[in-house]
Scaffold this motif. Structure first.
Motif, short mmCIF file in Angstrom:
data_model
loop_
_atom_site.label_atom_id
_atom_site.label_comp_id
_atom_site.label_asym_id
_atom_site.label_seq_id
_atom_site.Cartn_x
_atom_site.Cartn_y
_atom_site.Cartn_z
N SER B 3 -4.30 -69.18 -9.32
CA SER B 3 -3.03 -68.82 -8.72
C SER B 3 -2.29 -67.83 -9.60
O SER B 3 -2.70 -67.52 -10.72
N VAL B 4 -1.20 -67.32 -9.05
CA VAL B 4 -0.32 -66.40 -9.74
C VAL B 4 1.10 -66.95 -9.61
O VAL B 4 1.54 -67.24 -8.50
N THR B 5 1.79 -67.06 -10.72
CA THR B 5 3.13 -67.62 -10.74
C THR B 5 4.11 -66.59 -11.27
O THR B 5 3.92 -66.04 -12.36
N GLN B 6 5.15 -66.34 -10.51
CA GLN B 6 6.19 -65.40 -10.92
C GLN B 6 7.51 -66.14 -11.07
O GLN B 6 7.74 -67.16 -10.41
N MET B 7 8.39 -65.55 -11.88
CA MET B 7 9.73 -66.12 -11.99
C MET B 7 10.45 -65.96 -10.66
O MET B 7 10.26 -64.98 -9.94
N GLU B 8 11.27 -66.94 -10.34
CA GLU B 8 11.99 -66.90 -9.08
C GLU B 8 13.15 -65.94 -9.19
O GLU B 8 13.79 -65.81 -10.21
N GLY B 9 13.44 -65.27 -8.10
CA GLY B 9 14.59 -64.40 -8.08
C GLY B 9 15.71 -65.03 -7.29
O GLY B 9 15.68 -66.23 -7.02
N PRO B 10 16.70 -64.25 -6.91
CA PRO B 10 16.76 -62.84 -7.25
C PRO B 10 17.21 -62.60 -8.69
O PRO B 10 17.89 -63.43 -9.29
N VAL B 11 16.78 -61.46 -9.21
CA VAL B 11 17.24 -61.00 -10.51
C VAL B 11 18.26 -59.90 -10.26
O VAL B 11 17.96 -58.93 -9.58
N THR B 12 19.45 -60.09 -10.77
CA THR B 12 20.53 -59.12 -10.59
C THR B 12 20.89 -58.52 -11.94
O THR B 12 21.21 -59.25 -12.89
N LEU B 13 20.81 -57.20 -12.03
CA LEU B 13 21.10 -56.48 -13.28
C LEU B 13 22.04 -55.32 -13.01
O LEU B 13 22.11 -54.81 -11.89
N SER B 14 22.71 -54.92 -14.06
CA SER B 14 23.49 -53.69 -13.99
C SER B 14 22.60 -52.51 -14.33
O SER B 14 21.58 -52.65 -15.02
N GLU B 15 22.95 -51.36 -13.81
CA GLU B 15 22.17 -50.15 -14.09
C GLU B 15 22.04 -49.95 -15.60
O GLU B 15 22.98 -50.20 -16.36
N GLU B 16 20.88 -49.50 -16.03
CA GLU B 16 20.51 -49.24 -17.42
C GLU B 16 20.21 -50.51 -18.21
O GLU B 16 19.91 -50.42 -19.41
N ALA B 17 20.22 -51.65 -17.60
CA ALA B 17 19.85 -52.89 -18.29
C ALA B 17 18.34 -52.96 -18.46
O ALA B 17 17.59 -52.26 -17.79
N PHE B 18 17.91 -53.86 -19.37
CA PHE B 18 16.49 -54.09 -19.61
C PHE B 18 15.98 -55.14 -18.63
O PHE B 18 16.63 -56.15 -18.39
#
Lengths: 113, 111
Positions: B3-18
């Motif tokens: 299987s493949v496991t990903q972190m759950e979203g949503p991921v919310t970032l500001s512009e220019e964030a890492f």
């Protein structure tokens, strides 16, 4: 060069109706795939084909049939649609199966009432 | 299982964030690994891939390194843009040629 195209883009069916989704690719790819995408579940493989005239079952084949009569086309059929088949359907193709990239179509949004 | 496991979203970032989106896999052997991106209303597009251990895939400022020790293929970008807002899918090749996808992570980048 259109890549992978799908017809239709949207469709609404009543329970028990039948329909066929068409996928076409103009890249002369050997392999073609049908996936369904449901919220929170990623993409799941329905059926696939490794060449003209061949088909095989994927992860969730029940309720679907496929045909690959021509190399460039891969048809997905629903003989008797059910509400559980409401989903977005994606077709993909690749030249071979090893490390080659799969190219996806834009999707067909199907709703079964 | 496989299987493949990903972190759950949503991921919310500001512009220019890492950005980091985690992905881990289970498999026999060392399968090819992929990141696909799906922009609103479109199909999936390959973003990057790695075919063997320690390979680094990169494209459009995104990178991911194939780590066999941790069975991971985390996606990173140093400075995200609003146009990066999309759903990102991690995937691995199975024993033949089919792709096994994670459930997807939605990224929303705010100006």
């Amino acid at each position: 060069n259109a890549g992978v195209t799908q017809t239709p883009k949207f469709r609404v069916l009543k329970t028990g109706q039948s329909m066929t989704l068409l996928c076409a690719q103009d890249m002369n790819h050997e392999y073609m795939y049908w996936y369904r995408q449901d919220p929170g579940m990623g993409l799941r493989l329905i059926h696939y084909s490794v060449g003209e005239g061949t088909t095989a079952k994927g992860e969730v084949p029940d309720g679907y049939n496929v045909s690959r009569l021509k190399k460039q086309n891969f048809l997905l059929g629903l003989e008797s649609a059910a509400p559980s088949q409401t989903s977005v359907y994606f077709c993909a193709s690749s030249q071979s199966g090893s490390t080659d990239t799969q190219y996806f179509g834009p999707g067909t949004r199907l709703t079964v009432l | 299982g496989n299987s493949v496991t990903q972190m759950e979203g949503p991921v919310t970032l500001s512009e220019e964030a890492f950005l980091t989106i985690n992905c881990t896999y289970t498999a026999t052997g060392y399968p090819s690994l992929f990141w696909y991106v799906q922009y609103p209303g479109e199909g999936l597009q390959l973003l990057l891939k790695a075919t063997k251990a320690d390979d680094k895939g990169s494209n459009k400022g995104f990178e991911a390194t194939y780590r066999k020790e941790t069975t991971s293929f985390h996606l990173e970008k140093g400075s995200v843009q609003v146009s990066d807002s999309a759903v990102y899918f991690c995937a691995r090749r199975d024993s033949s040629y089919k792709l096994i996808f994670g459930s997807g992570t939605r990224l929303l980048v705010r100006p």
